[in-house]
Design a protein around this motif. Structure first.
Motif, mmCIF file in Angstrom:
data_model
loop_
_atom_site.group_PDB
_atom_site.id
_atom_site.type_symbol
_atom_site.label_atom_id
_atom_site.label_comp_id
_atom_site.label_asym_id
_atom_site.label_seq_id
_atom_site.Cartn_x
_atom_site.Cartn_y
_atom_site.Cartn_z
ATOM 1 N N LEU A 103 36.431 -73.255 66.639
ATOM 2 C CA LEU A 103 37.155 -71.993 66.773
ATOM 3 C C LEU A 103 37.771 -71.535 65.451
ATOM 4 O O LEU A 103 37.762 -70.342 65.133
ATOM 5 N N ALA A 104 38.311 -72.471 64.669
ATOM 6 C CA ALA A 104 38.962 -72.084 63.411
ATOM 7 C C ALA A 104 37.973 -71.471 62.425
ATOM 8 O O ALA A 104 38.224 -70.381 61.891
ATOM 9 N N PRO A 105 36.820 -72.111 62.141
ATOM 10 C CA PRO A 105 35.868 -71.441 61.227
ATOM 11 C C PRO A 105 35.294 -70.162 61.805
ATOM 12 O O PRO A 105 35.011 -69.217 61.055
ATOM 13 N N LEU A 106 35.114 -70.095 63.125
ATOM 14 C CA LEU A 106 34.645 -68.849 63.721
ATOM 15 C C LEU A 106 35.674 -67.741 63.531
ATOM 16 O O LEU A 106 35.324 -66.599 63.220
ATOM 17 N N ALA A 107 36.946 -68.079 63.727
ATOM 18 C CA ALA A 107 38.000 -67.089 63.521
ATOM 19 C C ALA A 107 38.059 -66.662 62.057
ATOM 20 O O ALA A 107 38.265 -65.478 61.754
ATOM 21 N N ALA A 108 37.870 -67.620 61.156
ATOM 22 C CA ALA A 108 37.873 -67.272 59.733
ATOM 23 C C ALA A 108 36.690 -66.384 59.390
ATOM 24 O O ALA A 108 36.804 -65.456 58.575
ATOM 25 N N ARG A 166 33.862 -78.044 52.839
ATOM 26 C CA ARG A 166 33.101 -77.056 52.075
ATOM 27 C C ARG A 166 33.527 -75.639 52.437
ATOM 28 O O ARG A 166 33.590 -74.759 51.571
ATOM 29 N N ALA A 167 33.802 -75.416 53.709
ATOM 30 C CA ALA A 167 34.255 -74.092 54.134
ATOM 31 C C ALA A 167 35.597 -73.750 53.497
ATOM 32 O O ALA A 167 35.823 -72.606 53.060
ATOM 33 N N VAL A 168 36.484 -74.730 53.421
ATOM 34 C CA VAL A 168 37.782 -74.498 52.788
ATOM 35 C C VAL A 168 37.601 -74.176 51.304
ATOM 36 O O VAL A 168 38.208 -73.242 50.773
ATOM 37 N N THR A 209 44.274 -65.739 53.243
ATOM 38 C CA THR A 209 44.880 -67.052 53.005
ATOM 39 C C THR A 209 45.231 -67.737 54.320
ATOM 40 O O THR A 209 45.070 -68.952 54.463
ATOM 41 N N LEU A 210 45.707 -66.968 55.280
ATOM 42 C CA LEU A 210 46.026 -67.522 56.593
ATOM 43 C C LEU A 210 44.780 -68.133 57.238
ATOM 44 O O LEU A 210 44.829 -69.240 57.798
ATOM 45 N N ALA A 211 43.648 -67.441 57.153
ATOM 46 C CA ALA A 211 42.414 -67.937 57.756
ATOM 47 C C ALA A 211 41.949 -69.225 57.076
ATOM 48 O O ALA A 211 41.573 -70.199 57.741
ATOM 49 N N VAL A 212 41.981 -69.256 55.744
ATOM 50 C CA VAL A 212 41.537 -70.442 55.012
ATOM 51 C C VAL A 212 42.440 -71.635 55.317
ATOM 52 O O VAL A 212 41.970 -72.757 55.547
ATOM 53 N N THR A 213 43.740 -71.400 55.320
ATOM 54 C CA THR A 213 44.675 -72.488 55.572
ATOM 55 C C THR A 213 44.524 -73.034 56.981
ATOM 56 O O THR A 213 44.638 -74.244 57.207
ATOM 57 N N THR A 214 44.254 -72.176 57.942
ATOM 58 C CA THR A 214 44.051 -72.633 59.317
ATOM 59 C C THR A 214 42.825 -73.534 59.416
ATOM 60 O O THR A 214 42.855 -74.573 60.090
ATOM 61 N N VAL A 215 41.741 -73.164 58.745
ATOM 62 C CA VAL A 215 40.546 -74.020 58.745
ATOM 63 C C VAL A 215 40.858 -75.357 58.093
ATOM 64 O O VAL A 215 40.418 -76.418 58.548
#
Length: 339
Positions: free
Chosen positions: A211-216, A293-295, A194-200
């Motif tokens: 960087l955000a989608p790469l981190a996710a 779309r990624a979210v 959830t943290l990764a999705v919310t950050t994106v």
């Protein structure tokens, strides 16, 4: 647990949402449609898996208190939906005028009242499940309100969202067994997703850095590996620790454990497959449409992750029940947007 988990950044909406949420004519059907949009009803399919995964992590079968926990989760989730639209009504009037509040189809006072009533209902159901459940539901409700009213646009927003999902999983364990400690690892894994999705999602309106989608994407890979590591059966571990020749070789897993391992692997693959391509596309081109779309993919991946967590804890039956909610949610999302 709030609508921000479905559109956490909230600074904008997807084109799909805009096309799916046009104002309806006044009347009973129009009011029902408006409330369905306000409460994001299709998103409810992502909620029961929290409690079921938490119950599985605690090593217990579901019971009547599990149903109370699911009811509490549903109420608190929808409270967050209504409260979030109320808190964002001025932003929506500019960026998403078709939403129920700025379009006038739902009054702001009605949305706030619904948030209060649903919060009270969620806490009441948790109290019926017992003090341990209420001890988890109370901070969960506080997190929902704090996120919607204060934390949403701060650096603490993604952390609060992750905490809400993790607490919701713990609620199922606490209600069913009276304890939640055994479910902490599963709660941490779900909260990390959830943290990764919310950050994106925080850059879904204007786009931004890759960087955000790469981190996710990296987070998804790590979570997939973590959930597919077989949790040792306590009896197998005890036998392995006995002195003598048996200690020189690992114990053979029981047939049921083998089946659970296979189902866990398949569900983990489904989880990874749901997010991998959208995250890659958003990293290569972090434009608003691809980021949105990624979210959306990250939100949909919540259900197979819940199912994976259940499979690795208690076998495939409960996991397949959770996984069956995914196509149902997707079907209803075609009628009412979840963002």
């Amino acid at each position: 647990m709030t609508r921000r988990e479905n559109a956490p950044g909230r600074q904008g909406g997807t084109g799909e949402a805009a096309t799916q949420t046009r104002p309806e004519p006044h009347g009973r059907s129009g009011r029902a449609r408006a409330w369905a949009e306000l409460l994001r009803l299709p998103a409810l399919f992502s909620v029961p898996g929290d409690a079921l995964a938490g119950t599985a992590a605690a090593g217990a079968p579901p019971n009547s208190r599990t149903l109370l926990a699911i009811g509490s989760s549903l109420c608190l989730y929808e409270a967050g939906m209504a409260l979030n639209d109320w808190a964002d009504r001025e932003v929506d009037a500019v960026e998403r005028p078709h939403r129920p509040l700025p379009s006038g189809r739902v009054r702001p006072s009605a949305a706030l009242t619904a948030a209060c009533v649903l919060t009270a209902g969620g806490l009441a159901l948790a109290a019926r499940a017992g003090r341990p459940a209420l001890a988890v539901a109370a901070p969960l409700a506080a997190t929902v309100w704090a996120y919607d009213l204060t934390l949403k646009h701060t650096p603490a927003g993604p952390v609060a969202m992750a905490a809400a999902r993790g607490l919701d999983l713990l609620l199922g364990a606490a209600a069913t067994t009276g304890r939640a400690r055994e479910a902490l690892p599963s709660a941490a894994l779900l909260g990390t997703h959830t943290l990764a999705v919310t950050t994106v999602s925080r850059q879904e309106a204007q786009g931004g850095s890759p960087l955000a989608p790469l981190a996710a994407l990296a987070t998804t890979a790590l979570l997939t590996r973590a959930v597919t590591n077989r949790r040792p059966d306590h009896r197998e571990a005890a036998a392995h620790d006995l002195p003598g020749p048996r200690a020189t070789r690992p114990p053979e897993p029981a047939p049921g454990r083998k089946a659970a391992a296979h189902v866990t692997t398949l569900l983990a693959a489904a989880y990874a497959a749901t997010t991998a391509r959208p995250y890659v596309h958003a990293a290569l081109n972090p434009s608003p449409p691809l980021t949105q779309r990624a979210v959306g993919a990250g939100i949909r991946a919540t259900i197979p992750l819940q199912a994976t967590l259940a499979a690795r804890s208690e076998g495939p039956a409960r996991a397949l029940l959770i996984a069956a909610l995914a196509p149902l949610g997707a079907r209803f999302a075609k009628k009412v947007s979840v963002t």
